[in-house]
Design a protein around this motif. Structure first.
Motif, short mmCIF file in Angstrom:
data_model
loop_
_atom_site.label_atom_id
_atom_site.label_comp_id
_atom_site.label_asym_id
_atom_site.label_seq_id
_atom_site.Cartn_x
_atom_site.Cartn_y
_atom_site.Cartn_z
N GLN A 1 7.84 -8.34 -29.59
CA GLN A 1 7.10 -7.35 -30.38
C GLN A 1 5.90 -6.83 -29.59
OE1 GLN A 1 6.71 -8.31 -34.66
NE2 GLN A 1 7.35 -10.35 -34.00
N PRO A 2 5.46 -5.61 -29.91
CA PRO A 2 4.25 -5.10 -29.25
C PRO A 2 3.03 -5.95 -29.62
CG PRO A 2 5.07 -3.54 -30.90
CD PRO A 2 6.02 -4.68 -30.86
N VAL A 3 2.10 -6.03 -28.70
CA VAL A 3 0.86 -6.79 -28.91
C VAL A 3 -0.31 -5.85 -28.67
CG1 VAL A 3 -0.54 -8.74 -28.14
CG2 VAL A 3 1.95 -8.94 -28.18
N ARG A 4 -1.25 -5.84 -29.62
CA ARG A 4 -2.46 -5.03 -29.50
C ARG A 4 -3.67 -5.96 -29.54
NH1 ARG A 4 0.78 -2.70 -33.54
NH2 ARG A 4 -0.57 -3.72 -35.01
N VAL A 5 -4.80 -5.42 -29.11
CA VAL A 5 -6.05 -6.18 -29.19
C VAL A 5 -7.01 -5.39 -30.08
CG1 VAL A 5 -7.03 -5.20 -27.07
CG2 VAL A 5 -7.84 -7.41 -27.90
N ALA A 6 -7.64 -6.11 -31.01
CA ALA A 6 -8.61 -5.50 -31.92
C ALA A 6 -9.85 -6.37 -31.91
CB ALA A 6 -8.04 -5.41 -33.33
N GLY A 7 -11.01 -5.73 -31.99
CA GLY A 7 -12.23 -6.52 -31.97
C GLY A 7 -13.46 -5.70 -32.31
N SER A 8 -14.58 -6.34 -32.12
CA SER A 8 -15.86 -5.70 -32.44
C SER A 8 -16.10 -4.47 -31.56
CB SER A 8 -17.00 -6.71 -32.25
OG SER A 8 -16.96 -7.27 -30.95
N PHE A 9 -15.44 -4.37 -30.44
CA PHE A 9 -15.61 -3.27 -29.50
C PHE A 9 -14.80 -2.02 -29.89
CE2 PHE A 9 -12.69 -6.48 -28.09
CZ PHE A 9 -11.49 -5.78 -28.01
N ASN A 10 -13.82 -2.14 -30.80
CA ASN A 10 -13.05 -0.97 -31.24
C ASN A 10 -12.99 -0.91 -32.77
OD1 ASN A 10 -11.12 -2.91 -31.89
ND2 ASN A 10 -9.57 -2.14 -30.48
N SER A 11 -14.03 -1.41 -33.42
CA SER A 11 -14.15 -1.41 -34.88
C SER A 11 -12.97 -2.08 -35.56
CB SER A 11 -14.31 0.02 -35.41
OG SER A 11 -15.46 0.62 -34.87
N TRP A 12 -12.42 -3.10 -34.89
CA TRP A 12 -11.29 -3.86 -35.40
C TRP A 12 -10.08 -2.96 -35.68
CZ3 TRP A 12 -11.23 -8.93 -34.70
CH2 TRP A 12 -12.46 -9.56 -34.50
N GLY A 13 -10.00 -1.85 -34.95
CA GLY A 13 -8.85 -0.96 -35.06
C GLY A 13 -7.62 -1.63 -34.47
N ASN A 14 -6.46 -1.33 -35.02
CA ASN A 14 -5.27 -2.04 -34.56
C ASN A 14 -4.16 -1.11 -34.09
OD1 ASN A 14 -4.25 -1.01 -36.90
ND2 ASN A 14 -3.75 -2.96 -37.82
N SER A 15 -4.51 0.11 -33.68
CA SER A 15 -3.42 1.02 -33.36
C SER A 15 -3.32 1.45 -31.91
CB SER A 15 -3.52 2.26 -34.25
OG SER A 15 -4.73 2.90 -34.02
N LYS A 16 -4.43 1.60 -31.19
CA LYS A 16 -4.35 2.24 -29.89
C LYS A 16 -4.38 1.33 -28.68
CE LYS A 16 -9.24 3.13 -29.44
NZ LYS A 16 -10.25 4.03 -28.98
N ASP A 17 -4.94 0.15 -28.78
CA ASP A 17 -5.11 -0.70 -27.62
C ASP A 17 -3.94 -1.68 -27.47
OD1 ASP A 17 -7.52 0.51 -26.87
OD2 ASP A 17 -8.63 -0.71 -28.28
N THR A 18 -2.80 -1.15 -26.99
CA THR A 18 -1.58 -1.93 -26.85
C THR A 18 -1.47 -2.50 -25.45
OG1 THR A 18 -0.47 -0.52 -28.46
CG2 THR A 18 0.94 -1.85 -27.04
#
Length: 79
Positions: free
Chosen positions: A23-40
């Motif tokens: 499955q695709p894996v993304r990273v979300a955190g304080s640096f991207n406002s916990w966004g889960n769509s673009k940082d794959t």
């Protein structure tokens, strides 16, 4: 997670590997406002997902998102 100094902050490389994961894996955190769509993460030649981001200096919290919505702590960076 690997850190190196850049002109504007730190270049940080996130890496994630889970045996058998397709499955695709993304990273979300304080640096991207916990966004889960673009940082794959993109798999390297060894099958390890990785991505490098430039972050401002300081402490950042993050998790990996595997598949649609399975949030996981970095197993290599547990307290």
């Amino acid at each position: 997670m690997h850190k190196s100094r850049s002109r504007y902050g730190h270049e940080v490389t996130f890496r994630y590997y889970e045996d058998g994961n397709t499955q695709p894996v993304r990273v979300a955190g304080s640096f991207n406002s916990w966004g889960n769509s673009k940082d794959t993460l993109i798999n390297n030649e060894y099958g390890v997902g990785e991505m490098t981001l430039e972050l401002e200096a300081g402490r950042h919290e993050y998790k990996f998102i595997v598949g649609e919505n399975s949030w996981k702590q970095d197993p290599k960076n547990l307290p």
